[in-house]
Scaffold this motif. Structure first.
Motif, PDB file in Angstrom:
ATOM      1  N   SER A  97       1.149  -0.931  -0.019  1.00 38.62           N
ATOM      2  CA  SER A  97       0.311  -0.249  -0.116  1.00 38.62           C
ATOM      3  C   SER A  97       0.810   0.843  -0.005  1.00 38.62           C
ATOM      4  O   SER A  97       0.543   2.720  -0.602  1.00 38.62           O
ATOM      5  CB  SER A  97      -1.174   0.373   1.493  1.00 38.62           C
ATOM      6  N   LYS A 131      -5.135  -5.041  -1.145  1.00 39.57           N
ATOM      7  CA  LYS A 131      -6.697  -3.967  -2.173  1.00 39.57           C
ATOM      8  C   LYS A 131      -5.910  -4.373  -3.560  1.00 39.57           C
ATOM      9  O   LYS A 131      -6.968  -3.800  -3.933  1.00 39.57           O
ATOM     10  CB  LYS A 131      -6.477  -2.110  -1.777  1.00 39.57           C
ATOM     11  N   CYS A 132      -5.417  -5.046  -3.939  1.00 37.41           N
ATOM     12  CA  CYS A 132      -4.491  -5.492  -5.325  1.00 37.41           C
ATOM     13  C   CYS A 132      -4.938  -6.362  -5.631  1.00 37.41           C
ATOM     14  O   CYS A 132      -4.964  -6.874  -4.739  1.00 37.41           O
ATOM     15  CB  CYS A 132      -3.452  -4.211  -5.796  1.00 37.41           C
TER      16      CYS A 132
END
Ligand SMILES: Nc1ncnc2c1ncn2[C@@H]1O[C@H](COP(=O)(O)OP(=O)(O)OP(=O)(O)O)[C@@H](O)[C@H]1O
Ligand SMILES: [Mg+2]
Length: 138
Positions: A97, A131-132
């Protein structure tokens, strides 16, 4: 576009396969490869009191693992090696992140001794929390 790829490496066969896959992906996408080794201080703290000598030995082992990954990358592909200390799953997520990572490519299993389970604790945590996109190499 997948321009910035994170490849967490622990020196295991699974992690080697992830490196090979990441190189193929970087060639197609013209992406940068970021190799990250995390010296697992949690595990060390259980085994012994955390001395500087132990930490130094683990960091050295990490540098060997990172060098091996870096040497596999053909010239023309941008690459960088990072060494961190802490809980691998947490450090990998933080790195992703804070460094604009588009894709994480990692092994399904690592150096753990329990066999017959598809995911290890680190790969499971990353798949659940990242998150990816995550590419888990079997
Ligand atoms: N200390 C680490 N530093 C960087 N990447 C790691 C580290 N540990 C694991 N990885 C990455 O996670 C992948 C899966 O390893 P994981 O640790 O989840 O499986 P395991 O070792 O078989 O199981 P466990 O550690 O839960 O016993 C590895 O192939 C590697 O890509
Ligand atoms: Mg492991």
């Amino acid at each position: 576009m997948m321009k910035n790829i994170l490849v967490p490496v622990d020196g295991s066969e699974g992690s080697d396969r992830a490196v090979a896959e990441a190189i193929a992906m970087a060639e197609v996408c013209e992406a940068k490869l970021n190799f990250l080794y995390v010296a697992n201080i949690n595990q060390l703290a259980i085994n012994a009191c955390l001395s500087d000598a132990i930490l130094e030995a683990v960091t050295k082992a990490g540098n060997v693992i990172l060098d091996r990954a870096m040497e596999m990358v053909p010239s023309g592909i941008e690459k960088e090696a990072f060494s961190e200390t802490g809980s691998p799953a947490v450090v990998i997520l933080d790195f992703a992140s804070s460094n604009d990572i588009d894709l994480i490519i990692m092994g399904s299993r690592g150096l753990g001794i329990v066999k017959g389970v598809l995911l290890g604790s680190v790969s499971q945590y990353i798949v659940e929390q990242a998150k990816c996109p995550v590419l888990v190499v079997k």
